[in-house]
Design an enzyme around this catalytic site. Structure first.
Site, PDB file in Angstrom:
ATOM      1  N   GLU A 102      51.723  44.898  47.849  1.00 46.22           N
ATOM      2  CA  GLU A 102      50.643  44.808  48.846  1.00 46.22           C
ATOM      3  C   GLU A 102      50.060  43.410  48.728  1.00 46.22           C
ATOM      4  O   GLU A 102      49.169  43.162  47.912  1.00 46.22           O
ATOM      5  CB  GLU A 102      49.565  45.864  48.548  1.00 46.22           C
TER       6      GLU A 102
ATOM      7  N   CYS B  52      42.191  41.525  52.480  1.00 44.94           N
ATOM      8  CA  CYS B  52      43.577  41.207  52.854  1.00 44.94           C
ATOM      9  C   CYS B  52      43.729  41.341  54.363  1.00 44.94           C
ATOM     10  O   CYS B  52      44.571  40.693  54.964  1.00 44.94           O
ATOM     11  CB  CYS B  52      44.542  42.112  52.112  1.00 44.94           C
TER      12      CYS B  52
HETATM   13  P1  NAD Z   1      46.169  37.305  42.466  1.00 47.16           P
HETATM   14  O1  NAD Z   1      47.570  37.313  42.955  1.00 47.16           O
HETATM   15  O2  NAD Z   1      45.624  36.046  41.929  1.00 47.16           O
HETATM   16  O3  NAD Z   1      45.989  38.410  41.311  1.00 47.16           O
HETATM   17  C1  NAD Z   1      46.251  39.774  41.541  1.00 47.16           C
HETATM   18  C2  NAD Z   1      46.611  40.453  40.238  1.00 47.16           C
HETATM   19  O4  NAD Z   1      47.908  40.012  39.808  1.00 47.16           O
HETATM   20  C3  NAD Z   1      45.657  40.146  39.079  1.00 47.16           C
HETATM   21  O5  NAD Z   1      45.433  41.325  38.349  1.00 47.16           O
HETATM   22  C4  NAD Z   1      46.438  39.119  38.261  1.00 47.16           C
HETATM   23  O6  NAD Z   1      46.071  39.081  36.908  1.00 47.16           O
HETATM   24  C5  NAD Z   1      47.850  39.636  38.436  1.00 47.16           C
HETATM   25  N1  NAD Z   1      48.928  38.637  38.244  1.00 47.16           N
HETATM   26  C6  NAD Z   1      48.936  37.344  38.640  1.00 47.16           C
HETATM   27  N2  NAD Z   1      50.117  36.779  38.330  1.00 47.16           N
HETATM   28  C7  NAD Z   1      50.882  37.724  37.729  1.00 47.16           C
HETATM   29  C8  NAD Z   1      52.203  37.741  37.178  1.00 47.16           C
HETATM   30  N3  NAD Z   1      52.969  36.662  37.179  1.00 47.16           N
HETATM   31  N4  NAD Z   1      52.658  38.894  36.636  1.00 47.16           N
HETATM   32  C9  NAD Z   1      51.893  40.000  36.637  1.00 47.16           C
HETATM   33  N5  NAD Z   1      50.617  40.043  37.121  1.00 47.16           N
HETATM   34  C10 NAD Z   1      50.120  38.918  37.677  1.00 47.16           C
HETATM   35  O7  NAD Z   1      45.265  37.835  43.691  1.00 47.16           O
HETATM   36  P2  NAD Z   1      43.677  37.914  43.800  1.00 47.16           P
HETATM   37  O8  NAD Z   1      43.123  36.554  43.988  1.00 47.16           O
HETATM   38  O9  NAD Z   1      43.112  38.795  42.741  1.00 47.16           O
HETATM   39  O10 NAD Z   1      43.528  38.740  45.186  1.00 47.16           O
HETATM   40  C11 NAD Z   1      43.571  38.164  46.452  1.00 47.16           C
HETATM   41  C12 NAD Z   1      44.925  38.354  47.101  1.00 47.16           C
HETATM   42  O11 NAD Z   1      45.279  39.733  47.130  1.00 47.16           O
HETATM   43  C13 NAD Z   1      44.941  37.919  48.557  1.00 47.16           C
HETATM   44  O12 NAD Z   1      46.140  37.244  48.818  1.00 47.16           O
HETATM   45  C14 NAD Z   1      44.885  39.235  49.328  1.00 47.16           C
HETATM   46  O13 NAD Z   1      45.386  39.180  50.635  1.00 47.16           O
HETATM   47  C15 NAD Z   1      45.702  40.115  48.438  1.00 47.16           C
HETATM   48  N6  NAD Z   1      45.416  41.531  48.660  1.00 47.16           N
HETATM   49  C16 NAD Z   1      46.320  42.275  49.356  1.00 47.16           C
HETATM   50  C17 NAD Z   1      46.065  43.606  49.641  1.00 47.16           C
HETATM   51  C18 NAD Z   1      47.027  44.435  50.437  1.00 47.16           C
HETATM   52  O14 NAD Z   1      46.874  45.638  50.433  1.00 47.16           O
HETATM   53  N7  NAD Z   1      48.001  43.859  51.104  1.00 47.16           N
HETATM   54  C19 NAD Z   1      44.887  44.197  49.171  1.00 47.16           C
HETATM   55  C20 NAD Z   1      43.991  43.423  48.430  1.00 47.16           C
HETATM   56  C21 NAD Z   1      44.274  42.078  48.183  1.00 47.16           C
END
Ligand code: NAD
Length: 517
Positions: free
Chosen positions: A269, A303
């Site tokens: 997602e 998102c």
């Molecule tokens: P992010 O990608 O920085 O982090 C999300 C999560 O992934 C965190 O828990 C982080 O620690 C973890 N993470 C990061 N790199 C990783 C790796 N290499 N391996 C495993 N885990 C890892 O995102 P964010 O800044 O917290 O959230 C914002 C983003 O999330 C935006 O792009 C938004 O559109 C998206 N989002 C999407 C949805 C959806 O349903 N499509 C919903 C909510 C947020």
């Protein structure tokens, strides 16, 4: 709620949510293996330290997985409707804790109090949905081509589900996954965003009560805290058949490759670049409300936030003027004060990305219509409050093609028929949410047809943001293709098995093949 009341209100909420040892590094009261470095959580609302959380080390993670695997072996044998009863009780606890948890969500993440409560309501709704689902995990029966044979398919529990979540929905996304996974007989290990760890501890504490009261194994619900490195332990772990990851496309690309490399399944997602098409037949009032809420709600950190408005040239100036005037009325400030429309961004790094986006849109040929900027002074001490901005741009700009997680709205003009607007809307790498504002049936149906929007979500006469739990939620292309929450999203949390039973005499082979000894 005024800023002076915040400290006492949040202290009370933390107490109600059973969050202890806030200065030494709190961790959940259940399955408590976290012994690593301290992670500090600061509120974007007033910049103050809310509390400290103990992170999970690699050695702690081993214990967590032992506990989860052991729990799975017991939990999968419990009948699904009984697992549903556990989820029902969890939903009841959430109802009791809605106010406290909603306040913490608002304070730790920075979204409005109404949205904080709304997030907890989504958790409650998905629990209700999952309870009904626990009696409907249906497979199909089919007719065998062989005489005296019966064929059917059934769904079995999958195993340990790893959940990686983003900061912007610090509690609901976990519940969308866990409520379904639990009725399916799976156990969950959750790695929440390092930016909102206290919300996660609070959720885990609520579930701990249900587990204790029902004498269930603690490993049903596990929490691991820390940054991406602890997330990598999950994605690399061959014992985890499904990783559900919510976050940026950058993260999703890495996670998808690692999980596929070990033949695991991922439910992704990821980021969106959502547009509303405004045709000459649009209701202007509905358009402005939908667009403004979609663009500035949660300070542009959903998102499904509206990032692009694709407006027909014949009404472009009218829509532009109405938007500029609506933006003048926006009140920016403490999100726990219901008078404000726009709260803070999550942190200063997000503020930097917002500033960069505004610079880039100008450098790439765009024109600022509503000035942005960072707010300072009384009430803005955290340094995370920014002004929602609007820029006139072109869809081909690199910055427009990119998701900036902040309140920056791009106005794009189209001419001719709605097909041209649809082509612009689809011409981005992401495919999460989309909408059309029109009272013209032909335009609306075309937008929803196979030749229309290529997104996972397509709406008519409502904006791009906000979704109900009853439908499957997710998007195409770089949004990752995952579906969670309602409809038949539950199927990814189970493994499907096809069974054939021979109740006749002799062995009949399929496709008419004869085999004699
Ligand atoms: P992010 O990608 O920085 O982090 C999300 C999560 O992934 C965190 O828990 C982080 O620690 C973890 N993470 C990061 N790199 C990783 C790796 N290499 N391996 C495993 N885990 C890892 O995102 P964010 O800044 O917290 O959230 C914002 C983003 O999330 C935006 O792009 C938004 O559109 C998206 N989002 C999407 C949805 C959806 O349903 N499509 C919903 C909510 C947020």
């Amino acid at each position: 709620m005024a800023i002076e009341e915040l400290e006492t209100t949040i202290k009370e909420a933390l107490k109600e949510l059973n969050i202890k040892d806030i200065n030494e590094g709190t961790s959940t009261g259940m399955n408590n293996f976290s012994s690593g470095e301290i992670l500090e959580s600061y509120s974007p609302v007033d910049g103050k330290l809310i509390g400290k959380v103990k992170t999970t080390t690699a050695a702690d993670y081993k214990k967590v997985m032992e506990s989860a695997n052991e729990a799975f072996n017991q939990f999968r044998l419990i009948p699904a409707p009984k697992r549903g009863e556990m989820v029902r009780q969890f939903g009841e606890k959430l109802r009791k804790n809605k106010e406290a948890l909603g306040k913490l969500v608002s304070y730790e993440m920075g979204k409005s109090l109404q949205e904080g409560y709304g997030e907890v309501q989504e958790m409650i709704d998905i629990c209700d949905f999952a309870v009904g689902l626990s009696r409907q995990l249906h497979g199909l029966t089919m007719h065998s081509e062989r005489p005296g044979h019966r064929m059917y398919e059934q769904y079995h529990s999958l195993g340990v589900v790893g959940i990686i979540s983003a900061f912007n929905f610090p509690v609901a996304v976990w519940a969308w996954n866990t409520a379904l996974a639990w009725v399916c007989g799976d156990v969950c290990v959750w790695k929440p965003s390092e930016k909102t760890p206290l919300c996660a501890v609070a959720c885990q504490n609520i579930m701990a009560e249900v587990i204790k009261e029902n004498n269930l194994p603690e490993g049903i619900s596990c929490l691991i805290t820390g940054d991406y490195k602890i997330g990598e332990l999950l994605t690399n772990d061959k014992r985890i058949p499904l990783i559900s990851a919510t976050g940026s496309t950058r993260m999703g690309k890495i996670v998808a490759q690692v999980v596929a490399g070990r033949f695991g399944k991922s439910l992704l997602e990821l980021g969106g670049n959502n547009a509303i098409i405004v045709t000459p037949d649009a209701d202007l009032e509905m358009t402005i409300i939908g667009a403004v809420f979609g663009a500035v709600g949660t300070a542009g950190q959903r998102c499904t936030t509206t990032r692009r408005l694709i407006i027909h040239e014949s009404i472009y100036d009218k829509v532009k003027e109405a938007l500029v005037s609506a933006y003048k009325q926006l009140r920016i400030g403490n999100p726990l004060d219901e008078k404000n429309h726009v709260g803070p961004l999550i942190d200063k790094q997000a503020v930097e990305l917002y500033n960069e986006a505004l610079k880039k849109v100008v450098a790439q040929g765009g024109k600022i219509l509503v000035e942005g900027g960072v707010l300072f002074g009384e009430g803005y001490e955290s340094g995370c409050y920014v002004k929602p901005a609007i820029a006139e741009a072109d869809n081909s700009f690199e910055i427009v093609q990119h998701e900036t997680f902040a309140p920056v709205l791009y106005l794009l003009k189209y001419s001719g028929t709605v097909e041209n607007a649809i082509a612009i809307q689809n011409d981005v790498a992401q495919g999460l949410s989309s909408a059309i504002m029109t009272n013209n049936l032909r335009e609306a149906e075309l937008f929803l047809s196979v030749a229309g929007s290529d997104c996972g979500i397509a709406n008519v006469n409502i904006g791009t943001s906000g979704a109900e739990i009853g439908g499957a939620f997710g998007g195409e292309k770089e949004t990752g293709g995952g579906r969670e929450s309602g409809s038949d999203a539950w199927k990814i949390y189970m493994r499907r098995q096809t069974n054939t039973i021979n109740y006749g005499v002799g062995v009949a082979l399929s496709q008419g093949i004869k085999f004699h000894l």
